[in-house]
Scaffold this active site. Structure first.
Site, short mmCIF file in Angstrom:
data_model
loop_
_atom_site.label_atom_id
_atom_site.label_comp_id
_atom_site.label_asym_id
_atom_site.label_seq_id
_atom_site.Cartn_x
_atom_site.Cartn_y
_atom_site.Cartn_z
N GLU A 1 1.90 -0.24 2.22
CA GLU A 1 3.25 -0.43 2.74
C GLU A 1 3.36 -0.39 4.25
O GLU A 1 4.45 -0.11 4.78
CB GLU A 1 4.18 0.64 2.15
CG GLU A 1 3.95 2.07 2.68
CD GLU A 1 3.01 2.89 1.84
OE1 GLU A 1 3.04 4.14 1.96
OE2 GLU A 1 2.24 2.31 1.07
N GLU B 1 6.23 -1.55 -2.63
CA GLU B 1 5.84 -1.49 -1.22
C GLU B 1 7.03 -1.73 -0.30
O GLU B 1 7.13 -1.10 0.76
CB GLU B 1 4.72 -2.49 -0.93
CG GLU B 1 3.50 -2.35 -1.82
CD GLU B 1 2.92 -0.95 -1.86
OE1 GLU B 1 3.07 -0.19 -0.89
OE2 GLU B 1 2.31 -0.60 -2.90
#
Length: 879
Positions: free
Chosen positions: A272, A306
């Site tokens: 992420e 994410e």
């Protein structure tokens, strides 16, 4: 310089949560400059630092060649620098504030660990979570050191036309020598684990998103040339995720650009990093010819996960790695809720619980059992586990159930507002929820700090004269490694009562003024509690743990009640669960009889249940597909004190054949009726119909009708149906498998993701020659141990998905896994460590198999220079 080195430690060191101390120094700003070269990349770092507390100015490093070190523009004297055996750099007599500048050299093309900066397919990528940034430059590589990053990338323009990093673009330029540069500025402070760099010959699939406040955000998915037509679903999932997070949690994206880059060599599913998410291609690329329905759903989930980290993980991050579930458990809960809102909430819940039981429950019952918030680790990569992720999400759901959705939303608002741009703890999250709801949640910390899966039992009695019904719930928590004594945890039990005809009974707990219809929640807080319901006209049937309201095992429900609930319960989860548990109980009885030498029989209730399910399938075919499936071999084995994989397999295969034979008429009718025509669609109804059709096909093939699978393989218009047919043929003992397997390989040899499926279905085959086939596939020209996806597709699929052959009496399955771990460890220790887990199941195997498993673990531990992660997994598995 002749840098001073510390002496190496003799054994891997343990990091303990109790030893946490704030960093001695904070870094306010970071300026990074990269001169990219596969063999020798130069990284210049300028760190503006300031003292935060007592201690030396120590920077983490791993495998770095230090070329220069300057403090406030002056070269550091040798006596003021010290390189540790662990690769760290310590600055002696550091001032309370200043600017440290270092220049290091790294070799991305030699980085097979895929942690830090590495190359894949000629391009540059990074993976810095959890401790990969120290492989790029010297830095206090811990999540509670948050800094603002400015990054300038220099690279050969022909080789690297694309230069990406975190944040917003802040200028580009060309040079006469054929190189070019790009600068990126991230306005938000972040820990080093969220740093990202992607550079190379990539193309973008582009779109835009306008936030609720009117900001225009550029969306780009960067892929290899030729993959542009496989990004549509990922982009659609991203846009839906952004909109959902605004509508449900009020969280808006905060940069001008959101980039995703896909790479085939990646240890994780995705990462992420702020504004530049790096993804495994498995969770980006899809089109009907190459991706199954499961792939499409996986892409939706991981893209959402994410993206949701932008706030729950990035803007608010974890203080230390022991708080990992603070971001991961919460974000898994959020992605589960998102996916539930996109389709059938009941089916999504069932699938999530299937996954929890397949991966996390066995972890809770094994040598690697650990709390959602662990107490110690040797290698932090080993705690990216189902317990931290999936059980962590269940604990968040417990709080959501306890306080209700409105209070949970208020708690999220407070949590974000209070903790924005900070590195915090699980206590901060729970405190926000408690303050927003006014409910004391202190006891819920027991879920974070105790390992193991609680077991519940329920007893009830009806007092006709008083028209009262009394429910008594008891909980117990088995001992786990390092935690022999357990304490009760709060268990929200969502429940309802049904009368003899299956109708909901309004309920009034003792002390309440009015009866309430539908599902209610009672809170079990002690080892034993009784709940008294008033004004009950007759003995009801309790429906407990609706929606799987707590991650527990409900034991001892009578078979006749399970059959009743499987037919009548108004809660779809309990209806499915009751059928599953009834079938599991039946199978366990048959396994015991089989081990005694008794002939295998059949329960007519299974046939009745299947016919009833198919009659009602049109209303929700996805639910019908779930209800049609027998309990998996792993699920049944997990109910046994000593697992007997071969006996479980024999019973399950017998039942599959018998169901296919006895119910062939309705299965063929449903199979034909569900035939798909027209364009492939990925809406919930279409996915459900395909799932149900392939479930029917599986029973028919089990009864010997392989011709149907051969025809479906030839005629399939999508990968879902083609692979379903091939999987069934691959497990058949006849020669029908050879042609389709060869055809599939020839057709898809050039597509890595599809070829992974070819390896996996053969690795999970129950054929008599499966072990030899797996060995042969390991030596296949298309098998590459260095690629994590390919390694997982064969080694991981065999060890976790083929219990019959992994647990062979001669130990050959164990030897294969240990051989693979030993070969993989020097290439990629992180992936090797994750492969060790199945060998830790030895305690639940018969003595002969247990001894063979222990022997292989000991062989792994005897390997010189074993990675920290593999050492930790293998040593704990043996302890």
């Amino acid at each position: 310089m002749d840098w001073i080195r510390d002496m190496p430690d003799s054994a891997p060191q343990t990091t303990r949560r109790a030893d946490y101390r704030p960093p001695a120094f904070h870094i306010d700003t970071v300026e990074l400059e990269f001169r990219l070269d596969p063999a020798a990349t130069l990284v210049r770092a300028r760190l503006a630092f300031r003292r935060n507390g007592p201690g030396e100015f120590r920077l983490d490093g791993d495998g770095l060649t230090l070329l220069e070190a300057r403090l406030d523009g002056v070269a550091l004297a040798e006596e003021r620098t010290r390189l540790g055996a662990d690769g760290s750099l310590t600055i002696g007599d550091a001032p309370d504030q200043g600017v440290l500048e270092t220049l290091v050299r790294i070799a991305p093309e030699k980085n097979t660990e895929l942690s830090g900066l590495y190359t894949s397919g000629g391009n540059f990528y990074t993976q810095c979570e959890a401790e990969g940034f120290r492989r790029i430059t010297f830095f206090p590589d811990r999540p509670d050191v948050m800094a603002r990053f400015t990054v300038t990338l220099h690279g050969d323009k022909a080789r690297c036309p694309v230069l990406l990093s975190n944040g917003n673009p802040d200028g580009t330029g060309d040079r006469e020598d054929g190189t070019h540069w790009a600068r990126w500025v991230d306005p938000h402070p972040k820990p080093s684990y969220l740093f990202a760099l992607v550079a190379g010959d990539l193309v973008a699939v582009r779109d835009r998103f306008v936030t609720r406040s009117g900001r225009d955000v550029a969306l780009n998915i960067w892929v290899r040339r030729g993959d542009e037509d496989r990004c549509g679903h990922a982009m659609d999932s991203l846009i839906r995720s952004m909109r959902w997070d605004e509508e449900v949690f009020g969280l808006e994206y905060d940069l001008d650009v959101f980039n995703i880059a896909a790479v085939s060599d990646f240890n994780m599913g995705a990462m992420e990093n702020k504004g530049l998410n790096v993804f495994n291609t498995k969770y980006v690329l899809a089109r009907p010819e190459t991706a199954t329905d499961g792939d499409y759903q996986g892409i939706e989930t991981v893209i959402a996960h994410e993206y949701f980290h932008n706030w729950t993980g990035n803007r608010v991050t974890c203080r230390d790695w022991f708080q990992l579930s603070l971001k991961e458990g919460l974000t898994v809960f959020r992605d589960q809720e998102f996916s539930a809102d996109q389709g059938s909430r009941a089916v999504k819940r069932i699938r999530d619980v299937r996954g929890l039981r397949a991966a996390q429950f066995p972890e809770d019952a094994g040598p690697m059992a650990h709390p959602v918030r662990p107490d110690s680790y040797i290698e932090i990569d080993n705690f990216y586990t189902p317990t931290v992720y999936q059980k962590g999400a269940e604990v968040v759901r417990l709080i959501h159930t306890r306080i209700g959705p409105a209070a949970f939303r208020r708690g999220m608002d407070l949590y974000i507002a209070r903790c924005d741009n900070r590195a915090v703890t699980i206590e901060d999250f729970v405190a926000a929820m408690q303050e927003a709801s006014g409910v004391d949640l202190s006891s819920f910390m027991g879920w974070y700090d105790q390992a193991g899966t609680p077991e519940l039992t329920a007893e009830d009695r009806y007092e006709a004269e008083a028209r009262r019904w009394v429910l008594t719930l008891r909980q117990s928590l088995p001992a786990t490694p390092g935690q022999p004594v357990k304490h009760p945890v709060p268990v929200p039990v969502a429940m309802g009562l049904l009368d003899a005809d299956g109708r909901e009974v309004p309920t009034r707990l003792e002390g309440e003024n009015e009866a309430k219809a539908g599902t209610r929640v009672v809170l079990l807080e002690q080892a034993e509690q009784s709940f008294i319901f008033e004004d009950v006209d007759g003995p009801p049937v309790p429906s407990l743990l609706r929606g799987f309201s707590a991650p527990v095992k409900l034991k001892g429900v009578a078979p006749e009640r399970l059959r009743f609930l499987a037919v009548h319960d108004t809660d779809p989860f309990v209806r499915w669960e009751s059928g599953l548990q009834y079938a599991a109980g039946l199978m366990l009885g048959m396994v015991a009889g089989h081990l005694r030498g008794e002939a295998l029989g059949f329960d007519a209730a299974l046939e009745e249940a299947l016919r009833n399910t198919l009659r009602a399938a049109e209303a929700d075919p996805a639910f019908a597909a779930e209800a049609l499936a027998l309990p998996g071999e792993g699920f049944v084995a997990d109910q046994m004190e000593v697992a007997e994989p071969a006996a479980v397999h024999a019973v399950r295969e017998h039942l599959r054949r018998e169901i296919g034979r006895r119910c062939g008429d309705v299965l063929r009718e449903a199979y034909q009726a569900l035939s798909e025509a027209g364009e492939y669609r990925i809406d919930g109804s279409s996915i459900g119909r395909r799932a149900l059709r392939n479930a029917c096909l599986a029973y028919l093939v089990a009864a010997g009708e392989t011709g149907l699978a051969e025809a479906q393989y030839r005629e399939a218009g999508n990968m879902t149906d083609r692979l379903a047919a091939l999987s069934l043929l691959a497990g058949s003992e006849g020669s029908a498998r050879e042609g389709p397997l060869a055809d599939f390989h020839a057709r898809w040899r050039g597509d890595d993701l599809v070829l992974d499926k070819w390896f996996s279905i053969q690795a999970m085959s129950s054929r008599a020659d499966a072990m030899a086939a797996v060995r042969a596939l390991y030596g296949h020209a298309d098998f590459d141990l260095r690629n994590p996806n390919r390694a997982r597709s064969l080694i991981g699929a065999f060890a976790s998905g083929n219990p019959l052959h992994f647990h062979r009496e001669d130990g050959e399955g164990y030897r294969f896994l240990a051989d693979a771990v030993v070969a993989l460890d020097p290439i990629n220790g992180s992936i090797a460590a994750r492969m060790v887990g199945p060998l830790g199941q030895w305690r639940r195997q018969a003595p002969g198999r247990a001894a063979l498993m222990r022997r292989e673990l000991q062989r792994v531990l005897a390997v010189p220079k074993l990675s920290k992660g593999t050492f930790e997994k293998a040593s704990k598995a043996l302890a």
